[in-house]
Design a protein around this motif. Sequence first.
Motif, PDB file in Angstrom:
ATOM      1  N   ALA A   9      27.533  12.304 -20.308  1.00  0.00           N
ATOM      2  CA  ALA A   9      27.751  13.712 -19.962  1.00  0.00           C
ATOM      3  C   ALA A   9      26.428  14.445 -19.840  1.00  0.00           C
ATOM      4  CB  ALA A   9      28.660  14.370 -20.997  1.00  0.00           C
ATOM      5  N   ASP A  34      29.033  10.280 -26.245  1.00  0.00           N
ATOM      6  CA  ASP A  34      28.887  10.611 -27.672  1.00  0.00           C
ATOM      7  C   ASP A  34      28.083  11.895 -27.870  1.00  0.00           C
ATOM      8  OD1 ASP A  34      26.473   9.466 -26.966  1.00  0.00           O
ATOM      9  OD2 ASP A  34      26.334   8.159 -28.726  1.00  0.00           O
ATOM     10  N   ARG A  35      27.487  12.427 -26.774  1.00  0.00           N
ATOM     11  CA  ARG A  35      26.768  13.706 -26.893  1.00  0.00           C
ATOM     12  C   ARG A  35      27.060  14.566 -25.668  1.00  0.00           C
ATOM     13  NH1 ARG A  35      21.652  12.278 -26.352  1.00  0.00           N
ATOM     14  NH2 ARG A  35      22.144  10.081 -26.200  1.00  0.00           N
ATOM     15  N   SER A  42      19.312  16.007 -20.832  1.00  0.00           N
ATOM     16  CA  SER A  42      19.345  16.866 -19.647  1.00  0.00           C
ATOM     17  C   SER A  42      19.272  18.341 -20.012  1.00  0.00           C
ATOM     18  CB  SER A  42      20.639  16.615 -18.857  1.00  0.00           C
ATOM     19  OG  SER A  42      20.700  15.269 -18.473  1.00  0.00           O
ATOM     20  N   GLY A  47      13.304  20.992 -15.767  1.00  0.00           N
ATOM     21  CA  GLY A  47      14.150  21.337 -14.631  1.00  0.00           C
ATOM     22  C   GLY A  47      13.431  21.721 -13.349  1.00  0.00           C
ATOM     23  N   ILE A 148      30.331   4.263 -26.952  1.00  0.00           N
ATOM     24  CA  ILE A 148      30.696   2.956 -26.399  1.00  0.00           C
ATOM     25  C   ILE A 148      29.605   1.971 -26.839  1.00  0.00           C
ATOM     26  CG2 ILE A 148      31.108   1.660 -24.246  1.00  0.00           C
ATOM     27  CD1 ILE A 148      33.173   3.891 -24.714  1.00  0.00           C
ATOM     28  N   GLY A 288      14.171   8.539 -15.476  1.00  0.00           N
ATOM     29  CA  GLY A 288      12.846   8.908 -15.996  1.00  0.00           C
ATOM     30  C   GLY A 288      12.658  10.410 -16.074  1.00  0.00           C
ATOM     31  N   GLY A 291      15.320  13.191 -13.572  1.00  0.00           N
ATOM     32  CA  GLY A 291      16.790  13.131 -13.594  1.00  0.00           C
ATOM     33  C   GLY A 291      17.492  14.407 -13.200  1.00  0.00           C
ATOM     34  N   SER A 293      16.153  16.621 -10.945  1.00  0.00           N
ATOM     35  CA  SER A 293      15.897  16.697  -9.490  1.00  0.00           C
ATOM     36  C   SER A 293      16.762  15.723  -8.700  1.00  0.00           C
ATOM     37  CB  SER A 293      14.435  16.356  -9.190  1.00  0.00           C
ATOM     38  OG  SER A 293      13.570  17.064 -10.007  1.00  0.00           O
TER      39      SER A 293
HETATM   40  C1  LIG Z   1      10.247  16.731 -21.889  1.00  0.00           C
HETATM   41  C2  LIG Z   1      11.055  16.415 -20.659  1.00  0.00           C
HETATM   42  C3  LIG Z   1      10.898  17.201 -19.523  1.00  0.00           C
HETATM   43  C4  LIG Z   1      11.625  16.917 -18.358  1.00  0.00           C
HETATM   44  N1  LIG Z   1      11.468  17.705 -17.257  1.00  0.00           N
HETATM   45  C5  LIG Z   1      12.112  17.402 -16.115  1.00  0.00           C
HETATM   46  C6  LIG Z   1      11.937  18.204 -14.936  1.00  0.00           C
HETATM   47  O1  LIG Z   1      11.188  19.188 -14.933  1.00  0.00           O
HETATM   48  N2  LIG Z   1      12.615  17.837 -13.802  1.00  0.00           N
HETATM   49  C7  LIG Z   1      13.443  16.755 -13.770  1.00  0.00           C
HETATM   50  O2  LIG Z   1      14.021  16.461 -12.725  1.00  0.00           O
HETATM   51  N3  LIG Z   1      13.640  15.987 -14.882  1.00  0.00           N
HETATM   52  C8  LIG Z   1      12.996  16.273 -16.033  1.00  0.00           C
HETATM   53  N4  LIG Z   1      13.158  15.490 -17.150  1.00  0.00           N
HETATM   54  C9  LIG Z   1      13.968  14.258 -17.037  1.00  0.00           C
HETATM   55  C10 LIG Z   1      15.440  14.507 -17.267  1.00  0.00           C
HETATM   56  O3  LIG Z   1      15.648  15.211 -18.469  1.00  0.00           O
HETATM   57  C11 LIG Z   1      16.189  13.162 -17.344  1.00  0.00           C
HETATM   58  O4  LIG Z   1      15.819  12.313 -16.278  1.00  0.00           O
HETATM   59  C12 LIG Z   1      17.690  13.419 -17.274  1.00  0.00           C
HETATM   60  O5  LIG Z   1      18.071  14.336 -18.271  1.00  0.00           O
HETATM   61  C13 LIG Z   1      18.483  12.121 -17.416  1.00  0.00           C
HETATM   62  O6  LIG Z   1      19.837  12.489 -17.335  1.00  0.00           O
HETATM   63  P1  LIG Z   1      20.982  11.498 -17.769  1.00  0.00           P
HETATM   64  O7  LIG Z   1      22.265  12.195 -17.495  1.00  0.00           O
HETATM   65  O8  LIG Z   1      20.735  10.166 -17.174  1.00  0.00           O
HETATM   66  O9  LIG Z   1      20.751  11.299 -19.355  1.00  0.00           O
HETATM   67  P2  LIG Z   1      21.140  12.202 -20.612  1.00  0.00           P
HETATM   68  O10 LIG Z   1      20.994  13.636 -20.357  1.00  0.00           O
HETATM   69  O11 LIG Z   1      20.388  11.616 -21.769  1.00  0.00           O
HETATM   70  O12 LIG Z   1      22.684  11.901 -20.812  1.00  0.00           O
HETATM   71  C14 LIG Z   1      23.133  10.633 -21.224  1.00  0.00           C
HETATM   72  C15 LIG Z   1      24.605  10.756 -21.591  1.00  0.00           C
HETATM   73  O13 LIG Z   1      25.102   9.444 -21.874  1.00  0.00           O
HETATM   74  C16 LIG Z   1      25.763   9.443 -23.122  1.00  0.00           C
HETATM   75  N5  LIG Z   1      25.643   8.120 -23.720  1.00  0.00           N
HETATM   76  C17 LIG Z   1      24.532   7.335 -23.792  1.00  0.00           C
HETATM   77  N6  LIG Z   1      24.835   6.179 -24.406  1.00  0.00           N
HETATM   78  C18 LIG Z   1      26.155   6.250 -24.736  1.00  0.00           C
HETATM   79  C19 LIG Z   1      27.053   5.386 -25.408  1.00  0.00           C
HETATM   80  N7  LIG Z   1      26.657   4.188 -25.854  1.00  0.00           N
HETATM   81  N8  LIG Z   1      28.334   5.776 -25.594  1.00  0.00           N
HETATM   82  C20 LIG Z   1      28.764   6.986 -25.141  1.00  0.00           C
HETATM   83  N9  LIG Z   1      27.944   7.854 -24.494  1.00  0.00           N
HETATM   84  C21 LIG Z   1      26.667   7.485 -24.300  1.00  0.00           C
HETATM   85  C22 LIG Z   1      25.043  10.517 -23.936  1.00  0.00           C
HETATM   86  O14 LIG Z   1      25.854  10.946 -25.006  1.00  0.00           O
HETATM   87  C23 LIG Z   1      24.841  11.588 -22.870  1.00  0.00           C
HETATM   88  O15 LIG Z   1      26.030  12.342 -22.737  1.00  0.00           O
HETATM   89  C24 LIG Z   1      12.498  15.791 -18.334  1.00  0.00           C
HETATM   90  C25 LIG Z   1      12.689  15.036 -19.495  1.00  0.00           C
HETATM   91  C26 LIG Z   1      11.972  15.336 -20.657  1.00  0.00           C
HETATM   92  C27 LIG Z   1      12.189  14.505 -21.888  1.00  0.00           C
END
Ligand SMILES: Cc1cc2nc3c(=O)[nH]c(=O)nc-3n(C[C@H](O)[C@H](O)[C@H](O)COP(=O)(O)OP(=O)(O)OC[C@H]3O[C@@H](n4cnc5c(N)ncnc54)[C@H](O)[C@@H]3O)c2cc1C
Length: 324
Positions: A9, A34-35, A42, A47, A148, A288, A291, A293
């Motif tokens: 999520a 789980d979160r 995210s 952003g 999971i 990375g 995410g 963008s």
């Molecule tokens: C300091 C920092 C600055 C950033 N700045 C930017 C920016 O300016 N621009 C940009 O584009 N990106 C930026 N990013 C990158 C961006 O935050 C990530 O690439 C993006 O949030 C990834 O999204 P996601 O949905 O894949 O992961 P997440 O937001 O981590 O979501 C993962 C989801 O999967 C769930 N999950 C994981 N494992 C399990 C499991 N085993 N069972 C159940 N649920 C699970 C979690 O609970 C969560 O809901 C930045 C990141 C950081 C750390």
Amino acid sequence: MTRVCVIGAGAVGLSTALCIKSQYPSLSLTIIADRFLDATTSDGAGGLFRPDDRFVPGIDKSILSIGAEAGISQVSGYQLFNDPRPDPSYKDIVYNFRYLTKNELTTFPDHYKYGYFCTTFYVDTRKYMKYLTKQLLEKEVTFTKKKINSLDELVGSYDIVLNCTGFGAREICNDNLIRPIRGQMIRVRAPWIKHFYYTDDNCYMIPNHETIVLGGTRQLDDDNIRVDLNDKDGIWQRCLRLCPSLAQAEILWDWAGLRPNREPIRVEIETIKHGNKKLLVVHNYGHGGNGISLSWGTAVDATRLFSSLLLTIDSQNKQVTSKL
Ligand SMILES: Cc1cc2nc3c(=O)[nH]c(=O)nc-3n(C[C@H](O)[C@H](O)[C@H](O)COP(=O)(O)OP(=O)(O)OC[C@H]3O[C@@H](n4cnc5c(N)ncnc54)[C@H](O)[C@@H]3O)c2cc1C
């Protein structure tokens, strides 16, 4: 009825679910994670739409019409470098891209020898995550809080799973290509700062609707999400040097998170078999530092793969029916 769930999520999972549900309104869809919201990576991210040069992105300009509610705005700003670098891949996508003049460079600390200016977008991630969640609830997508441990658990319960688990994919997919890049930041209130700044020596400022993000750090293979006071001091000193008026800013909160880095980002189909049962998986993880963008773009790609799986299931069902 094909049984479908999205795991994750974050921005990637919510975008993928919304993209699928918009294309298949009658599909029953569950998001398992789980979160949620402010417990995700995210939610804390800077952003700024400024993807790495590995990607040739596009902007879906329809986001401008949802800007106020979704927390998306245009923002102009400066990128500053010690060394020359090739033009960025988004050069022709953003607006007003131009190189900084020698005169403009003199207004910044004097080690920056190169730079450019452009107008791009920022996503106020807290607002955006709430916006996506509201859209999904309105479309009757259900949310389940659950960890999971392995994709194998879902065999038999679902036909297709969209795996959007970010850094969590390292564990549930045993994927060692995923590596954390830790990032720390400080949120401040400083409404007089209207531009973003981004340097090649770990200093950035990104204005959001009500706050400004100050960063940052890039610590490969560090998976500590606690705030480190030495890192905080380094961020503060670097940002203050670039923008001395920050001394008057109100400090709001600190945050650290893990960029789920994988080269390449994984957007592909996998079939998991257990005896005579199988689970079709569309992976969408490993974005990375990009995410936010790239979340909508890879959601569109994952939805395309999902559609191809639905077609295959449909034609298999027709073959079985015609044999009966
Ligand atoms: C300091 C920092 C600055 C950033 N700045 C930017 C920016 O300016 N621009 C940009 O584009 N990106 C930026 N990013 C990158 C961006 O935050 C990530 O690439 C993006 O949030 C990834 O999204 P996601 O949905 O894949 O992961 P997440 O937001 O981590 O979501 C993962 C989801 O999967 C769930 N999950 C994981 N494992 C399990 C499991 N085993 N069972 C159940 N649920 C699970 C979690 O609970 C969560 O809901 C930045 C990141 C950081 C750390």
